[in-house]
Design an enzyme around this catalytic site. Structure first.
Site, PDB file in Angstrom:
ATOM      1  N   CYS A   1       0.867  -1.187   0.000  1.00  0.00           N
ATOM      2  CA  CYS A   1       0.000   0.000   0.000  1.00  0.00           C
ATOM      3  C   CYS A   1       0.902   1.235   0.000  1.00  0.00           C
ATOM      4  CB  CYS A   1      -0.857  -0.010   1.259  1.00  0.00           C
ATOM      5  SG  CYS A   1       0.177   0.038   2.736  1.00  0.00           S
TER       6      CYS A   1
ATOM      7  N   HIS B   1       3.460   1.870  11.737  1.00  0.00           N
ATOM      8  CA  HIS B   1       2.290   1.641  12.598  1.00  0.00           C
ATOM      9  C   HIS B   1       2.022   2.766  13.575  1.00  0.00           C
ATOM     10  CE1 HIS B   1       4.619  -1.949  11.456  1.00  0.00           C
ATOM     11  NE2 HIS B   1       3.456  -2.302  10.948  1.00  0.00           N
TER      12      HIS B   1
ATOM     13  N   GLU C   1       0.085  -0.475  16.427  1.00  0.00           N
ATOM     14  CA  GLU C   1      -0.736   0.678  16.027  1.00  0.00           C
ATOM     15  C   GLU C   1      -1.678   1.081  17.164  1.00  0.00           C
ATOM     16  OE1 GLU C   1      -2.858   0.421  12.248  1.00  0.00           O
ATOM     17  OE2 GLU C   1      -4.307   1.896  12.968  1.00  0.00           O
TER      18      GLU C   1
ATOM     19  N   THR D   1      -6.552   0.826  11.701  1.00  0.00           N
ATOM     20  CA  THR D   1      -6.764   0.973  10.255  1.00  0.00           C
ATOM     21  C   THR D   1      -6.853  -0.361   9.508  1.00  0.00           C
ATOM     22  OG1 THR D   1      -4.383   1.094   9.938  1.00  0.00           O
ATOM     23  CG2 THR D   1      -5.567   3.191  10.145  1.00  0.00           C
TER      24      THR D   1
ATOM     25  N   SER E   1       1.198  -9.568  10.976  1.00  0.00           N
ATOM     26  CA  SER E   1       0.594  -8.541  10.133  1.00  0.00           C
ATOM     27  C   SER E   1      -0.924  -8.584  10.258  1.00  0.00           C
ATOM     28  CB  SER E   1       1.030  -8.770   8.679  1.00  0.00           C
ATOM     29  OG  SER E   1       0.261  -7.973   7.817  1.00  0.00           O
ATOM     30  N   SER E   2      -1.475  -7.584  10.918  1.00  0.00           N
ATOM     31  CA  SER E   2      -2.919  -7.566  11.172  1.00  0.00           C
ATOM     32  C   SER E   2      -3.713  -7.604   9.870  1.00  0.00           C
ATOM     33  CB  SER E   2      -3.259  -6.309  11.974  1.00  0.00           C
ATOM     34  OG  SER E   2      -4.640  -6.094  12.020  1.00  0.00           O
ATOM     35  N   ASN E   3      -3.365  -6.737   8.929  1.00  0.00           N
ATOM     36  CA  ASN E   3      -4.178  -6.677   7.704  1.00  0.00           C
ATOM     37  C   ASN E   3      -4.112  -7.990   6.930  1.00  0.00           C
ATOM     38  OD1 ASN E   3      -2.590  -6.200   4.942  1.00  0.00           O
ATOM     39  ND2 ASN E   3      -1.377  -5.332   6.615  1.00  0.00           N
TER      40      ASN E   3
ATOM     41  N   SER F   1       1.915  -5.376   3.508  1.00  0.00           N
ATOM     42  CA  SER F   1       3.355  -5.320   3.791  1.00  0.00           C
ATOM     43  C   SER F   1       4.157  -6.383   3.040  1.00  0.00           C
ATOM     44  CB  SER F   1       3.572  -5.454   5.294  1.00  0.00           C
ATOM     45  OG  SER F   1       2.742  -6.473   5.829  1.00  0.00           O
TER      46      SER F   1
END
Ligand code: 0CN
Ligand code: SF4
Length: 318
Positions: free
Chosen positions: A19, A81, A133, A172, A230-232, A275
C-alpha cells in the site's frame, strides 16, 4: 517420459500487496541510509514483513523494539504503525535525529483522537490489544482516556465515565465486517457517540478484503502472502474463511505452502497483505508453475493510485 502437469487456475486478487503507507515507510529507511549512512536505527519492524526487514538490515538498518536501545548520535525511524507521543518526546529530549514513518492514514486517526479529547470526549478505540498501532494511537492521549474494545461483547461490558460524552476511533487494518458489527453495537448502546462516517479502516485494507470476497466463490483454497504479526494480512485469511473458502492460509513465502493439503485443488486464490512485496507473490506463482500447468486470472475489483510523500528532511535526495 515426464508426466504431464495437472492444470490449475490461480486467481490473483487485485489490489494486493504493498500500500502507499508501506511503500513510503520503506523508502524512508532507504533514503535515510543514503543520507546518513549506516547504521540507521528503526524502532519496531518498519512494516510487518521479515523479507523487507532482512533486506533493509542487509543495507545497514538496525531494528530495535524500544528507543532505549538506540544510541543518541544515530538517526532513528519510527515504524509505519505509529508510536505513542512519549516516543518522539523522548527522542527530542535526547536531542536525537528522528524520522517518523507513521502512515499518514494512521496519523489522521491520531489527530481525530486528539480532537475528540480536546472536545472533552472519552475515546473508545476498536482494535487488537497489544498491536503496535493500537499502542501508538492509545498513546496519543493520557492513560485511561481511551477504552479499548475488541469485540461486540466488550461493548456490552464497557463502563464509560459519561455515556453521553463518547467518541470512537478504530485501528486501520481491521475486518470491515467485524468492525461494522462493533460500531453498530456501540451506536445501539451509546446513541450519542461521535465518530467517523463508518470507521477508520484504510483504503488498502478495505480494497484487499473486497478483492478476496470477489475471488472466494471461485476457489477451493486461498493463500495470503504475509506475516503472522501482520494484522491486515491475517484479516484477509479470515475474510476468505468467512466467505466460504475453508482452506485459507497465511504463508510468508513459497516454502511455507503445504502442497499435500491442496492436492487435487484446481482453483487457488492468491493475495498478499499490504506489507508483502511483489517478489514473494512472483515466487509463489513460480512454485505453482513448477508443479502445475498454470493459468493466471487477475481479478481486479479496484484500482489504486495513492502515493504519499516522504518527509521533507529526506526529499532533497534523488
Ligand atoms: O503488516 P503491516 O506492517 O501492519 P499491520 O497490518 O499489522 O498493522 O502493514 C502495514 C500497515 C500499517 C500501518
Ligand atoms: Fe497506511 Fe493502510 Fe498501508 Fe497501514 S495498511 S500503512 S494504514 S495505507
Amino acid at each position: 517420459m515426464e508426466h504431464a502437469k495437472p492444470p490449475l487456475t490461480l486467481f490473483l486478487a487485485a489490489p494486493r500487496g504493498f500500500c502507499a503507507g508501506v511503500d513510503r515507510a520503506i523508502k524512508i529507511v532507504e533514503m535515510a541510509l543514503q543520507k546518513w549512512g549506516a547504521p540507521v536505527y528503526v524502532r519496531h519492524e518498519i512494516v510487518h514483513n521479515k523479507y523487507v526487514v532482512d533486506s533493509l538490515r542487509a543495507q545497514g538498518a538496525v531494528f530495535v523494539e524500544e528507543l532505549e536501545e538506540c544510541p543518541d548520535d544515530r538517526p532513528v525511524i519510527f515504524s509505519a504503525h505509529g508510536v505513542p507521543r512519549s516516543v518522539p518526546a523522548e527522542a527530542r529530549r535526547r536531542d536525537m535525529v528522528f524520522v517518523d514513518a507513521t502512515c499518514p492514514l494512521v496519523s489522521k486517526v491520531h489527530m481525530e483522537a486528539a480532537r475528540h479529547h480536546a472536545d472533552g470526549l472519552q475515546l473508545v478505540m476498536i482494535g487488537h490489544a497489544g498491536h503496535p498501532e493500537v499502542l501508538g494511537t492509545m498513546g496519543q492521549l493520557p492513560e485511561g482516556e481511551v477504552i479499548l474494545v475488541e469485540t461486540v461483547d466488550d461493548v456490552a461490558r464497557m463502563c464509560p465515565r459519561d455515556p453521553a460524552r463518547l467518541a470512537f476511533i478504530t485501528q486501520t487494518t481491521l475486518s470491515v465486517d467485524d468492525t461494522a458489527a462493533i460500531v453498530a453495537a456501540l451506536q445501539a448502546r451509546f446513541p450519542e457517540i461521535v465518530g467517523p462516517a463508518k470507521e477508520d479502516i484504510c483504503y488498502a485494507t478495505t480494497n484487499r478484503q473486497a478483492a478476496v470476497k470477489a475471488i472466494a466463490p471461485r476457489i477451493e483454497a486461498l493463500l495470503v502472502i504475509g506475516a503472522q504479526n501482520s494484522s491486515n494480512s491475517k484479516r484477509l485469511v479470515e475474510v476468505g474463511r468467512a466467505e466460504g473458502c475453508n482452506y485459507s492460509q497465511l504463508v510468508m513465502r513459497a516454502d511455507q505452502i503445504d502442497w499435500r493439503a491442496i492436492e487435487g485443488v484446481r482453483h487457488v486464490g492468491v493475495t498478499a497483505g499490504a506489507s508483502a512485496p511483489e517478489v514473494l507473490i512472483d515466487e509463489v506463482i513460480d512454485a505453482f508453475r513448477a508443479r502445475y500447468e498454470v493459468t493466471v486470472e487477475i481479478v481486479e475489483t479496484a484500482q489504486e493510485n495513492i502515493e504519499f510523500k516522504v518527509p521533507r528532511v529526506l526529499r532533497q535526495i534523488a
